[in-house]
Design a protein around this motif. Structure first.
Motif, PDB file in Angstrom:
ATOM      1  N   VAL A 147      -0.130   2.048 -17.748  1.00  0.00           N
ATOM      2  CA  VAL A 147      -0.930   3.162 -17.463  1.00  0.00           C
ATOM      3  C   VAL A 147      -2.298   2.826 -17.653  1.00  0.00           C
ATOM      4  CG1 VAL A 147      -1.682   5.416 -18.505  1.00  0.00           C
ATOM      5  CG2 VAL A 147       0.877   4.817 -18.508  1.00  0.00           C
ATOM      6  N   VAL A 148      -3.074   2.618 -16.769  1.00  0.00           N
ATOM      7  CA  VAL A 148      -4.552   2.225 -17.048  1.00  0.00           C
ATOM      8  C   VAL A 148      -5.506   3.233 -16.867  1.00  0.00           C
ATOM      9  CG1 VAL A 148      -6.372   0.880 -15.873  1.00  0.00           C
ATOM     10  CG2 VAL A 148      -3.738   0.151 -15.595  1.00  0.00           C
ATOM     11  N   TYR A 177     -11.576   5.981  -9.397  1.00  0.00           N
ATOM     12  CA  TYR A 177     -10.047   6.288  -8.983  1.00  0.00           C
ATOM     13  C   TYR A 177      -9.185   5.054  -9.636  1.00  0.00           C
ATOM     14  CZ  TYR A 177     -10.028  10.099  -5.805  1.00  0.00           C
ATOM     15  OH  TYR A 177      -9.940  11.159  -4.943  1.00  0.00           O
ATOM     16  N   TRP A 178      -9.470   3.915  -9.226  1.00  0.00           N
ATOM     17  CA  TRP A 178      -8.623   2.880  -9.794  1.00  0.00           C
ATOM     18  C   TRP A 178      -8.878   2.453 -11.202  1.00  0.00           C
ATOM     19  CZ3 TRP A 178      -4.098   1.939  -7.748  1.00  0.00           C
ATOM     20  CH2 TRP A 178      -4.252   2.279  -6.381  1.00  0.00           C
ATOM     21  N   GLY A 179      -9.602   3.349 -11.764  1.00  0.00           N
ATOM     22  CA  GLY A 179      -9.905   3.139 -13.397  1.00  0.00           C
ATOM     23  C   GLY A 179      -8.910   3.947 -14.058  1.00  0.00           C
ATOM     24  N   HIS A 180      -7.936   4.766 -13.260  1.00  0.00           N
ATOM     25  CA  HIS A 180      -7.138   5.851 -13.837  1.00  0.00           C
ATOM     26  C   HIS A 180      -5.821   5.722 -12.862  1.00  0.00           C
ATOM     27  CE1 HIS A 180     -10.033   7.502 -16.520  1.00  0.00           C
ATOM     28  NE2 HIS A 180     -10.817   7.515 -15.706  1.00  0.00           N
ATOM     29  N   PHE A 181      -4.952   4.680 -12.940  1.00  0.00           N
ATOM     30  CA  PHE A 181      -3.650   4.726 -12.233  1.00  0.00           C
ATOM     31  C   PHE A 181      -2.475   3.867 -13.039  1.00  0.00           C
ATOM     32  CE2 PHE A 181      -5.466   0.311 -12.335  1.00  0.00           C
ATOM     33  CZ  PHE A 181      -4.380  -0.561 -11.774  1.00  0.00           C
ATOM     34  N   LEU A 182      -1.442   4.350 -12.233  1.00  0.00           N
ATOM     35  CA  LEU A 182      -0.304   3.788 -12.907  1.00  0.00           C
ATOM     36  C   LEU A 182       0.274   2.411 -11.912  1.00  0.00           C
ATOM     37  CD1 LEU A 182       2.169   6.913 -13.527  1.00  0.00           C
ATOM     38  CD2 LEU A 182       0.576   5.740 -14.891  1.00  0.00           C
ATOM     39  N   HIS A 188      -6.972  13.086  -8.912  1.00  0.00           N
ATOM     40  CA  HIS A 188      -6.156  12.202  -8.005  1.00  0.00           C
ATOM     41  C   HIS A 188      -4.848  11.662  -8.435  1.00  0.00           C
ATOM     42  CE1 HIS A 188      -8.083   9.229 -10.530  1.00  0.00           C
ATOM     43  NE2 HIS A 188      -7.088   8.522  -9.881  1.00  0.00           N
ATOM     44  N   ILE A 189      -4.198  10.892  -7.532  1.00  0.00           N
ATOM     45  CA  ILE A 189      -2.934  10.331  -7.941  1.00  0.00           C
ATOM     46  C   ILE A 189      -3.292   8.896  -7.471  1.00  0.00           C
ATOM     47  CG2 ILE A 189      -0.522   9.900  -7.839  1.00  0.00           C
ATOM     48  CD1 ILE A 189      -0.413  12.818  -7.797  1.00  0.00           C
ATOM     49  N   ALA A 190      -3.280   7.867  -8.122  1.00  0.00           N
ATOM     50  CA  ALA A 190      -3.265   6.452  -7.773  1.00  0.00           C
ATOM     51  C   ALA A 190      -2.207   5.668  -8.387  1.00  0.00           C
ATOM     52  CB  ALA A 190      -4.725   5.525  -8.311  1.00  0.00           C
ATOM     53  N   LEU A 191      -1.532   5.195  -7.586  1.00  0.00           N
ATOM     54  CA  LEU A 191      -0.228   4.257  -8.014  1.00  0.00           C
ATOM     55  C   LEU A 191      -0.254   2.859  -7.147  1.00  0.00           C
ATOM     56  CD1 LEU A 191       2.163   7.360  -6.988  1.00  0.00           C
ATOM     57  CD2 LEU A 191       1.497   6.786  -9.094  1.00  0.00           C
ATOM     58  N   GLY A 192       0.022   1.881  -7.917  1.00  0.00           N
ATOM     59  CA  GLY A 192       0.132   0.466  -7.338  1.00  0.00           C
ATOM     60  C   GLY A 192       1.607   0.000  -7.913  1.00  0.00           C
ATOM     61  N   TRP A 193       1.949  -1.193  -7.310  1.00  0.00           N
ATOM     62  CA  TRP A 193       3.169  -1.882  -7.736  1.00  0.00           C
ATOM     63  C   TRP A 193       3.021  -3.315  -7.538  1.00  0.00           C
ATOM     64  CZ3 TRP A 193       3.371   1.821  -3.881  1.00  0.00           C
ATOM     65  CH2 TRP A 193       3.345   1.249  -2.659  1.00  0.00           C
ATOM     66  N   ASP A 194       3.415  -4.008  -8.443  1.00  0.00           N
ATOM     67  CA  ASP A 194       3.494  -5.582  -8.645  1.00  0.00           C
ATOM     68  C   ASP A 194       4.393  -6.249  -7.754  1.00  0.00           C
ATOM     69  OD1 ASP A 194       2.661  -7.803  -9.768  1.00  0.00           O
ATOM     70  OD2 ASP A 194       3.933  -8.179 -11.369  1.00  0.00           O
ATOM     71  N   LEU A 234       3.391   8.543   2.514  1.00  0.00           N
ATOM     72  CA  LEU A 234       2.839   8.809   3.489  1.00  0.00           C
ATOM     73  C   LEU A 234       2.899   9.966   4.044  1.00  0.00           C
ATOM     74  CD1 LEU A 234       3.538   5.300   5.178  1.00  0.00           C
ATOM     75  CD2 LEU A 234       1.590   5.653   3.886  1.00  0.00           C
ATOM     76  N   ASP A 235       4.035  10.632   4.040  1.00  0.00           N
ATOM     77  CA  ASP A 235       4.266  12.033   4.872  1.00  0.00           C
ATOM     78  C   ASP A 235       3.468  13.026   3.958  1.00  0.00           C
ATOM     79  OD1 ASP A 235       5.969  10.673   6.555  1.00  0.00           O
ATOM     80  OD2 ASP A 235       7.681  11.554   5.831  1.00  0.00           O
ATOM     81  N   ALA A 236       3.134  12.687   2.669  1.00  0.00           N
ATOM     82  CA  ALA A 236       2.481  13.602   1.888  1.00  0.00           C
ATOM     83  C   ALA A 236       1.147  13.461   1.987  1.00  0.00           C
ATOM     84  CB  ALA A 236       3.051  13.477   0.228  1.00  0.00           C
ATOM     85  N   GLY A 237       0.657  12.530   2.729  1.00  0.00           N
ATOM     86  CA  GLY A 237      -0.970  12.402   2.609  1.00  0.00           C
ATOM     87  C   GLY A 237      -1.461  11.268   1.775  1.00  0.00           C
ATOM     88  N   PHE A 238      -0.623  10.470   1.157  1.00  0.00           N
ATOM     89  CA  PHE A 238      -1.123   9.190   0.452  1.00  0.00           C
ATOM     90  C   PHE A 238      -1.280   7.889   1.381  1.00  0.00           C
ATOM     91  CE2 PHE A 238       1.052  11.333  -2.981  1.00  0.00           C
ATOM     92  CZ  PHE A 238       0.569  10.677  -4.167  1.00  0.00           C
ATOM     93  N   HIS A 239      -2.300   7.290   1.065  1.00  0.00           N
ATOM     94  CA  HIS A 239      -2.622   6.153   1.888  1.00  0.00           C
ATOM     95  C   HIS A 239      -2.079   4.810   1.186  1.00  0.00           C
ATOM     96  CE1 HIS A 239      -5.233   8.506   4.493  1.00  0.00           C
ATOM     97  NE2 HIS A 239      -5.666   9.039   3.127  1.00  0.00           N
TER      98      HIS A 239
END
Length: 119
Positions: free
Chosen positions: A29-30, A39-44, A74-80, A93-98
């Motif tokens: 959790v960032v 946005y990218w200051g608050h993401f998983l 917002h919702i911001a998600l990343g993966w390693d 993507l179907d839900a509108g995420f980029h």
């Protein structure tokens, strides 16, 4: 969580100084309280790309982790995934995420400049 990606290792330098990074085992959790609208200051950040079923689960985790920060809308998600694996992203993507894929430059070695830099 052990980060494999040099890109994320570098990106997390700044939140380590003025933010909060919570290790939940299979995700981080960032939070950046000093920059509430970033946005990218608050993401998983997850240890692996999304798998079937992660679409709803990851959104629920985000809502739970940021429930006390009303400015995070917002919702911001990343993966390693240093190998570039995207996983099961179609529901997102179907839900509108980029989905953004970054390129990272890394040096295998460095050398000192022969003439010291002075101010």
């Amino acid at each position: 969580m052990h980060l494999r990606s040099l890109g994320y290792q570098t990106d997390l330098i700044f939140p380590r100084f003025d933010g909060i990074i919570l290790d939940r085992g299979d995700y981080l959790v960032v939070q950046s309280p000093a920059n509430p609208l970033y946005y990218w200051g608050h993401f998983l950040l997850f240890a692996a790309p999304p798998e079937p079923g992660d679409f709803i689960h990851w959104q629920q985790l985000f809502a739970e982790e940021f429930r006390t920060l009303p400015h995070v809308k917002h919702i911001a998600l990343g993966w390693d995934a240093p190998d570039g694996a995207q996983g099961e992203i179609q529901p997102f993507l179907d839900a509108g995420f980029h989905c953004f894929k970054d390129l990272i430059m890394a040096a295998e070695a460095s050398t000192r400049h022969p003439i010291p830099m002075t101010r």
